[in-house]
Design a protein around this motif. Structure first.
Motif, short mmCIF file in Angstrom:
data_model
loop_
_atom_site.label_atom_id
_atom_site.label_comp_id
_atom_site.label_asym_id
_atom_site.label_seq_id
_atom_site.Cartn_x
_atom_site.Cartn_y
_atom_site.Cartn_z
N PHE A 23 -9.36 16.18 4.25
CA PHE A 23 -8.73 15.57 5.44
C PHE A 23 -9.02 16.43 6.67
O PHE A 23 -9.31 17.61 6.56
CB PHE A 23 -7.21 15.52 5.27
CG PHE A 23 -6.73 14.65 4.14
CD1 PHE A 23 -7.41 13.51 3.75
CD2 PHE A 23 -5.55 14.97 3.48
CE1 PHE A 23 -6.95 12.72 2.72
CE2 PHE A 23 -5.07 14.18 2.45
CZ PHE A 23 -5.77 13.06 2.07
N GLY A 81 -4.24 1.90 -4.37
CA GLY A 81 -5.47 1.59 -3.64
C GLY A 81 -6.69 1.59 -4.56
O GLY A 81 -6.64 2.09 -5.70
N ASP A 111 5.36 12.44 -1.73
CA ASP A 111 4.16 11.59 -1.75
C ASP A 111 3.36 11.93 -3.00
O ASP A 111 2.70 12.97 -3.07
CB ASP A 111 3.35 11.84 -0.48
CG ASP A 111 2.09 10.99 -0.40
OD1 ASP A 111 1.62 10.54 -1.47
OD2 ASP A 111 1.56 10.80 0.70
N SER A 129 0.85 -1.21 0.00
CA SER A 129 0.00 0.00 0.00
C SER A 129 0.88 1.25 0.00
O SER A 129 2.09 1.16 0.26
CB SER A 129 -0.91 0.04 1.24
OG SER A 129 -0.14 0.23 2.41
N GLY A 130 0.24 2.39 -0.25
CA GLY A 130 0.96 3.65 -0.14
C GLY A 130 1.37 3.90 1.30
O GLY A 130 2.44 4.45 1.57
N THR A 131 0.53 3.48 2.22
CA THR A 131 0.85 3.64 3.65
C THR A 131 2.09 2.82 4.01
O THR A 131 3.00 3.32 4.69
CB THR A 131 -0.36 3.20 4.50
OG1 THR A 131 -1.48 4.02 4.14
CG2 THR A 131 -0.08 3.32 5.98
N LYS A 171 -7.74 4.72 -6.43
CA LYS A 171 -6.67 5.52 -7.02
C LYS A 171 -6.67 5.49 -8.55
O LYS A 171 -7.32 4.66 -9.17
CB LYS A 171 -5.31 5.03 -6.49
CG LYS A 171 -5.11 5.25 -5.01
CD LYS A 171 -5.10 6.72 -4.67
CE LYS A 171 -4.67 7.02 -3.25
NZ LYS A 171 -5.35 6.28 -2.21
N PHE A 179 -2.32 13.50 4.54
CA PHE A 179 -2.94 12.19 4.77
C PHE A 179 -2.51 11.69 6.15
O PHE A 179 -1.31 11.72 6.49
CB PHE A 179 -2.48 11.22 3.67
CG PHE A 179 -3.20 9.91 3.68
CD1 PHE A 179 -4.57 9.86 3.51
CD2 PHE A 179 -2.51 8.73 3.88
CE1 PHE A 179 -5.24 8.64 3.53
CE2 PHE A 179 -3.17 7.51 3.89
CZ PHE A 179 -4.54 7.47 3.72
N SER A 196 0.51 5.04 -4.58
CA SER A 196 -0.50 4.12 -4.04
C SER A 196 -1.29 3.49 -5.18
O SER A 196 -1.59 4.18 -6.17
CB SER A 196 -1.48 4.89 -3.14
OG SER A 196 -2.66 4.13 -2.93
N ASN A 242 0.55 9.44 6.95
CA ASN A 242 1.92 9.97 6.89
C ASN A 242 2.38 10.37 8.28
O ASN A 242 3.52 10.11 8.69
CB ASN A 242 1.98 11.16 5.91
CG ASN A 242 1.86 10.71 4.47
OD1 ASN A 242 1.92 9.51 4.18
ND2 ASN A 242 1.68 11.64 3.56
N GLY A 258 -2.16 -1.69 -2.82
CA GLY A 258 -0.80 -1.74 -3.37
C GLY A 258 -0.11 -0.40 -3.31
O GLY A 258 -0.74 0.64 -3.09
N TYR A 279 -6.58 13.06 -8.71
CA TYR A 279 -7.23 11.96 -8.00
C TYR A 279 -8.47 12.51 -7.29
O TYR A 279 -9.53 11.90 -7.25
CB TYR A 279 -6.25 11.33 -7.03
CG TYR A 279 -6.85 10.51 -5.92
CD1 TYR A 279 -7.58 9.36 -6.20
CD2 TYR A 279 -6.68 10.89 -4.59
CE1 TYR A 279 -8.14 8.61 -5.17
CE2 TYR A 279 -7.23 10.14 -3.57
CZ TYR A 279 -7.96 9.01 -3.86
OH TYR A 279 -8.52 8.27 -2.85
N LEU A 306 -1.47 17.41 -3.03
CA LEU A 306 -2.82 17.01 -2.64
C LEU A 306 -3.93 17.63 -3.48
O LEU A 306 -3.87 18.82 -3.82
CB LEU A 306 -3.06 17.37 -1.17
CG LEU A 306 -2.19 16.61 -0.16
CD1 LEU A 306 -2.47 17.11 1.25
CD2 LEU A 306 -2.40 15.11 -0.24
N CYS A 323 1.00 9.88 -4.21
CA CYS A 323 -0.15 8.97 -4.22
C CYS A 323 -1.36 9.60 -4.90
O CYS A 323 -2.18 8.90 -5.48
CB CYS A 323 -0.53 8.56 -2.80
SG CYS A 323 0.70 7.49 -2.05
N GLN A 324 -1.49 10.95 -4.80
CA GLN A 324 -2.67 11.59 -5.38
C GLN A 324 -2.42 12.17 -6.77
O GLN A 324 -3.36 12.69 -7.38
CB GLN A 324 -3.18 12.70 -4.44
CG GLN A 324 -3.72 12.18 -3.12
CD GLN A 324 -4.79 13.07 -2.53
OE1 GLN A 324 -5.09 14.15 -3.03
NE2 GLN A 324 -5.40 12.61 -1.45
#
Ligand code: PLP
Length: 389
Positions: free
Chosen positions: A321, A196, A170, A72-74, A199, A99, A194, A102, A206, A287, A146, A172-173
Motif C-alpha cells: 500500500f 472480493g 479488519d 464489500s469489505g469497504t 480474497k 488499506f 471481504s 479504511n 462481498g 492473503y 496486514l 479482510c486479509q
C-alpha cells in the motif's frame, strides 16, 4: 550465457513460464453449488435460504452472535462506523500504513483519521503508539492485520477498555486466523471480512460485519434497509461462499506451511525479509505475504524494479500500500507521531499474492530460484531501470 540463469526481464527464460496460478481455483464443490442454483432458480432470487445459511455458518465458525452480510469489505467498514455512531468531528485512530478505503470511510462519516506508526519489527500497527494518540474526541481504533501479520489484540483491547474507545478489527486479509484461541475479526467490538475476487473467501465481491453488539447490528440493519437492502450480498454469492468456508482452515494451514518454507529459504538472504511471522499462540492466514525490501542490498535495484523482475519470472508480487499520510492532503488527517515506519513501509513493502502458496514446496523453490537469479543480475537490471519502474 545460459538463458535459464538469465532473468526473464533481461530476456532470459522465466522460472514459471505459465505465470501465476489462477484465482479462484476450479473447485468441484463450488461447481456443484452452481449446478444446484441453476436447477432451483435461486441464482436469480432476491430472497432464499443461502444468505441465512452463510450467516449461521459464519457465526458458528467465529463463535459470534451477529453476522451481517454486505456488498464489500469497504462497505462493511462504512457500516461499522455508522453502527458505532461515529459522528462528524469524532476521531478514529488507524495505522499510517493501511488499506486506503479504511481512511476514506472515516472521512465518509465526516470523522477525522488519526494516523499512528507501525512497529519497526513487524510493520503492523504499533499498539504502544495508541495511548499518546488519544484525545477527548477519540471514539474508535481500526486495527488491520496486514500481509500475513497479526496485531497483538489483547494489548489493543486493554488500551481501548482503559479509554472507553471502540475497537474495529479488519480481518479482510486474514480470515480464519487464530489469535490466542480466538478467530481474527472477533476481538474488537466489531470485525469485518471481504469476499472480493482476489480474497481467500471469494464471491467476486462481498463482505461481512461480525459482532456481538446487538446495538451496533441494529443500527446497521436500520441504515441499510430502505425498503430494500442498499448494500446487499446476493443469494448466489452467499451460496458459493458456504463450501469455501468449510475448506478455509485446511487451505490456511497449507498456505502457512509454504510461508514457513519461504522464510526458511530466505532467512540468510540479504535485503529481502518475510515480515516477521507471528509467534506464540497464533495461526496466521495469508492473503498476501509481506516482505521488506532494502534496495541497498540489491545494487540499487529499486523495489518496483525488483517486483517487475519477479513478475517477469511468472510470480505475482507487487509493491504494498501507499502510506496514507503520503497520499492525502495534510488537512484531512491528524498525524499522531512521525510515521517513520509507515514511510519505510510505503517505500519498502512487497506483497506476494497467495494462490502460489497452495502449490507447495516446488513452487516455493521456484520463487527462491527466481530471487537468486535477480540478485545475481541486480546491477544489470538496475541499469535498465526506466523500463522496469
Ligand atoms: C485490509 C483490507 N481491508 C478492507 C478491504 C476491502 O475489501 P473490498 O475489496 O471487499 O472492499 C481490503 C481489500 O483488499 C483490505 O485489504
Amino acid at each position: 550465457m545460459n538463458s535459464a540463469t538469465r532473468p526473464a526481464i533481461l530476456n532470459g527464460l522465466p522460472v514459471r513460464p505459465k505465470g501465476p496460478p489462477d484465482w479462484p481455483r476450479p473447485d468441484p464443490l463450488v461447481q456443484t453449488v452452481f449446478e444446484r442454483l441453476v436447477k432451483t432458480g435461486d441464482w436469480g432470487r432476491y430472497h432464499g435460504p443461502h444468505g441465512t445459511e452463510l450467516c449461521q455458518q459464519l457465526a458458528h465458525y467465529h463463535s459470534l452472535e451477529q453476522v451481517l452480510l454486505c456488498s464489500s469489505g469497504t462497505a462493511a467498514m462504512e457500516l461499522v462506523l455508522r453502527g458505532l455512531n461515529i459522528s462528524p468531528g469524532d476521531e478514529v485512530i488507524l495505522a499510517g500504513y493501511d488499506f486506503k478505503a479504511n481512511f476514506q470511510n472515516v472521512l465518509c462519516v465526516q470523522a477525522i483519521p488519526v494516523l499512528i506508526d507501525l512497529s519497526p519489527t513487524t510493520w503492523q500497527l504499533d499498539p504502544t503508539r495508541i495511548d499518546p494518540a488519544i484525545s477527548a474526541k477519540t471514539r474508535a481504533i481500526i486495527v488491520s492485520h496486514l500481509h500475513g501479520g497479526v496485531v497483538a489484540m489483547p494489548h489493543i483491547l486493554q488500551i481501548a477498555k482503559a479509554h472507553g474507545i471502540a475497537v474495529i478489527e479488519d480481518a479482510c486479509q486474514n480470515p480464519g486466523a487464530m489469535i490466542h484461541g480466538r478467530r481474527s475479526g472477533t476481538w474488537g467490538d466489531v470485525g469485518i471480512l471481504s469476499f472480493g475476487g482476489s480474497k481467500l473467501l471469494t464471491a467476486g465481491r462481498g463482505g461481512a460485519v461480525l459482532t456481538n453488539r446487538a446495538d451496533v447490528a441494529e443500527r446497521i440493519k436500520r441504515y441499510v434497509q430502505r425498503g430494500n437492502d442498499a448494500y446487499p450480498l446476493s443469494e448466489m454469492q452467499s451460496a458459493i461462499l458456504v463450501p469455501q468456508l468449510g475448506q478455509l482452515d485446511a487451505f490456511n494451514q497449507r498456505r502457512s506451511q509454504s510461508v514457513q518454507d519461504l522464510c526458511r529459504q530466505l532467512s540468510d538472504f540479504p535485503g529481502l525479509t518475510v515480515l516477521q511471522p507471528p509467534t506464540g499462540d497464533v495461526q496466521p492466514a495469508y492473503y498476501k505475504v509481506g516482505l521488506q525490501y532494502r534496495s541497498e542490498c540489491w545494487a540499487g535495484l529499486t523495489r518496483d524494479g525488483f517486483a517487475a523482475s519477479l513478475r517477469a519470472e511468472g510470480i505475482a508480487i507487487d509493491p504494498g500500500f501507499r502510506g496514507l499520510h503520503l497520499i492525502h492532503a495534510s488537512r484531512r488527517f491528524r498525524p499522531a507521531d512521525s510515521l517513520q515506519e509507515a514511510t519505510q513501509a510505503d517505500a519498502g513493502m512487497l506483497t506476494l499474492h497467495h494462490p502460489v502458496l497452495l502449490e507447495g514446496t516446488s513452487a516455493i523453490a521456484e520463487i527462491v530460484t527466481a530471487i537468486h537469479k535477480i540478485h545475481a543480475h541486480a546491477a544489470e537490471i538496475a541499469a535498465t531501470a526506466p523500463t522496469c519502474d
